[in-house]
Design a protein around this motif. Sequence first.
Motif, short mmCIF file in Angstrom:
data_model
loop_
_atom_site.label_atom_id
_atom_site.label_comp_id
_atom_site.label_asym_id
_atom_site.label_seq_id
_atom_site.Cartn_x
_atom_site.Cartn_y
_atom_site.Cartn_z
N VAL A 62 0.84 -1.19 0.00
CA VAL A 62 0.00 0.00 0.00
C VAL A 62 0.88 1.24 0.00
CG1 VAL A 62 -1.74 1.31 1.27
CG2 VAL A 62 -1.85 -1.19 1.24
N ILE A 63 0.60 2.13 -0.94
CA ILE A 63 1.30 3.42 -0.94
C ILE A 63 0.25 4.53 -1.06
CG2 ILE A 63 3.44 2.53 -1.89
CD1 ILE A 63 2.63 3.60 -4.59
N HIS A 64 0.63 5.69 -0.61
CA HIS A 64 -0.27 6.84 -0.61
C HIS A 64 0.37 7.97 -1.42
CE1 HIS A 64 -3.20 9.75 0.93
NE2 HIS A 64 -2.18 10.58 1.08
N GLN A 65 -0.45 8.65 -2.21
CA GLN A 65 0.03 9.82 -2.93
C GLN A 65 -1.02 10.91 -2.84
OE1 GLN A 65 0.51 8.43 -7.03
NE2 GLN A 65 -1.55 9.12 -7.55
N GLN A 66 -0.61 12.14 -3.09
CA GLN A 66 -1.57 13.22 -3.20
C GLN A 66 -2.46 12.94 -4.40
OE1 GLN A 66 0.77 16.83 -3.42
NE2 GLN A 66 0.73 17.06 -1.20
N ASN A 67 -3.64 13.52 -4.39
CA ASN A 67 -4.60 13.26 -5.46
C ASN A 67 -4.11 13.83 -6.78
OD1 ASN A 67 -7.73 14.51 -6.55
ND2 ASN A 67 -7.12 12.38 -6.59
N THR A 68 -3.45 12.97 -7.56
CA THR A 68 -2.91 13.40 -8.86
C THR A 68 -3.47 12.59 -10.02
OG1 THR A 68 -0.97 12.02 -8.33
CG2 THR A 68 -0.77 14.39 -8.01
N GLY A 69 -4.45 11.71 -9.76
CA GLY A 69 -5.13 11.03 -10.85
C GLY A 69 -4.73 9.58 -11.03
N VAL A 70 -5.59 8.87 -11.78
CA VAL A 70 -5.42 7.42 -11.95
C VAL A 70 -4.15 7.08 -12.71
CG1 VAL A 70 -6.81 7.34 -14.07
CG2 VAL A 70 -6.62 5.30 -12.63
N SER A 71 -3.75 7.91 -13.67
CA SER A 71 -2.54 7.61 -14.44
C SER A 71 -1.30 7.65 -13.57
CB SER A 71 -2.39 8.60 -15.61
OG SER A 71 -3.40 8.38 -16.58
N ALA A 72 -1.20 8.68 -12.74
CA ALA A 72 -0.05 8.77 -11.83
C ALA A 72 -0.05 7.61 -10.84
CB ALA A 72 -0.10 10.10 -11.07
N ALA A 73 -1.25 7.21 -10.38
CA ALA A 73 -1.35 6.09 -9.45
C ALA A 73 -0.88 4.80 -10.10
CB ALA A 73 -2.78 5.96 -8.95
N ARG A 74 -1.31 4.56 -11.32
CA ARG A 74 -0.89 3.34 -12.02
C ARG A 74 0.60 3.35 -12.30
NH1 ARG A 74 -6.05 3.18 -16.15
NH2 ARG A 74 -7.41 1.84 -14.89
N ASN A 75 1.13 4.50 -12.62
CA ASN A 75 2.58 4.58 -12.85
C ASN A 75 3.36 4.23 -11.58
OD1 ASN A 75 2.44 5.26 -15.57
ND2 ASN A 75 2.46 7.46 -15.19
N GLN A 76 2.85 4.65 -10.44
CA GLN A 76 3.47 4.26 -9.18
C GLN A 76 3.45 2.74 -9.03
OE1 GLN A 76 5.19 6.00 -7.10
NE2 GLN A 76 4.10 7.74 -6.21
N GLY A 77 2.32 2.14 -9.38
CA GLY A 77 2.20 0.70 -9.29
C GLY A 77 3.17 -0.03 -10.20
N ILE A 78 3.34 0.49 -11.41
CA ILE A 78 4.28 -0.12 -12.36
C ILE A 78 5.70 -0.10 -11.80
CG2 ILE A 78 5.38 0.19 -14.62
CD1 ILE A 78 2.65 1.11 -15.68
N ARG A 79 6.08 1.01 -11.20
CA ARG A 79 7.44 1.13 -10.65
C ARG A 79 7.70 0.09 -9.56
NH1 ARG A 79 5.71 6.67 -10.45
NH2 ARG A 79 6.40 7.78 -12.32
N LEU A 80 6.66 -0.25 -8.81
CA LEU A 80 6.83 -1.18 -7.70
C LEU A 80 6.61 -2.64 -8.08
CD1 LEU A 80 4.98 0.80 -4.87
CD2 LEU A 80 7.44 0.46 -5.11
N ALA A 81 6.05 -2.88 -9.25
CA ALA A 81 5.68 -4.24 -9.64
C ALA A 81 6.90 -5.14 -9.80
CB ALA A 81 4.88 -4.21 -10.94
N SER A 82 6.80 -6.35 -9.28
CA SER A 82 7.89 -7.32 -9.41
C SER A 82 7.43 -8.64 -10.02
CB SER A 82 8.52 -7.59 -8.03
OG SER A 82 7.55 -8.00 -7.09
N GLY A 83 6.16 -8.73 -10.39
CA GLY A 83 5.64 -9.95 -10.99
C GLY A 83 6.05 -10.10 -12.44
N GLU A 84 5.93 -11.31 -12.97
CA GLU A 84 6.22 -11.54 -14.39
C GLU A 84 5.10 -11.02 -15.26
OE1 GLU A 84 7.52 -15.16 -17.42
OE2 GLU A 84 8.06 -15.18 -15.29
N TYR A 85 3.88 -11.04 -14.71
CA TYR A 85 2.71 -10.55 -15.44
C TYR A 85 2.07 -9.42 -14.66
CZ TYR A 85 3.43 -15.05 -17.72
OH TYR A 85 3.99 -16.12 -18.36
#
Length: 316
Positions: A62-85
């Motif tokens: 779980v991470i928290h960010q200021q309200n900057t929109g769904v695209s910024a949120a997904r980009n945060q998720g991509i940076r942290l992702a470690s799965g193959e898929y």
Amino acid sequence: MSKLVSIIVPVFNGERFLPAFFDQILSQSYQNYEVIFVDDGSTDNTFRILKDNEKADKRYKVIHQQNTGVSAARNQGIRLASGEYMVFWDVDDGLSDLYLEKMIKKFEDTQAQLVISGYTERQVNQNLLFNYSSRSAGSDFNWLVQQIVTHRGIGSALWNKCFQTQVIKENKIRFDEQVSIGEDLLFLVQYMTVISAWVEIPDVLYTYNIGDQSTMQNYKHMTYFDRRWLSEWDAVNKSENLLRNPNNKYNFKNDVLILKKIRVSIKLLGRIRRFKYKCSEKQEMKTLLIQNWLKSVKSDSFTNRQKLKMLVLLCS
């Protein structure tokens, strides 16, 4: 050992949906996953609920960010992702218990780099609106683009698609944080320009619950022109430029997005006319319609209402 899947979930004020969503995650028949929740500046109890569940299950991040929109949120998720898929889910929708199992099995059984499933559209508290189920596979990406931009086809949403994380990270594919409408299409186009094959399975694995439209989309209740609406025009133009790049793995047709651009132009010009809004994009869209009005009138891709609206816009 089964391969890890990264599930990226942006959340904004989703506390009422989270209990049911956690149940759906835990019910997945495929259990080797990580779920990356990005709280996009929620003002309710979303973050507290997410942190409580993170303590209870080590697969949750779980991470928290200021309200900057769904695209910024997904980009945060991509940076942290470690799965193959990688998959992208929304907390207010529904999932088949077999979602991950079916998607990953198809990856393992084929050479595809993108797996697509069937889906259902449902109006919240009402009957089923639409059910999509089909089967396709191959490397004809012009055909795939057409299906992605066609409503009630494969669609440009992300929730019925599974990606290879390595492809996303190696090619630095990210969501355009300046685009408020059409960001999913732009992301998909980036992905399609660097892969060689996809596969579509007929299993209906995702239910998209359509609630009350956001203010940004539900223009009928607006009293002014929202400049963010024009980002959809920006998204289709950026997508078109990406498809025309000679370095792509696939040679896309120059006009593969033309019908989508016409639909967007008709919609936005109607709003510009209603609110008497002035912008440089107006002439660009009008020029496109002038150049393609006959093709539009002859096409069965447009309803009679859209065709009539286009002719009215051209005469105004």
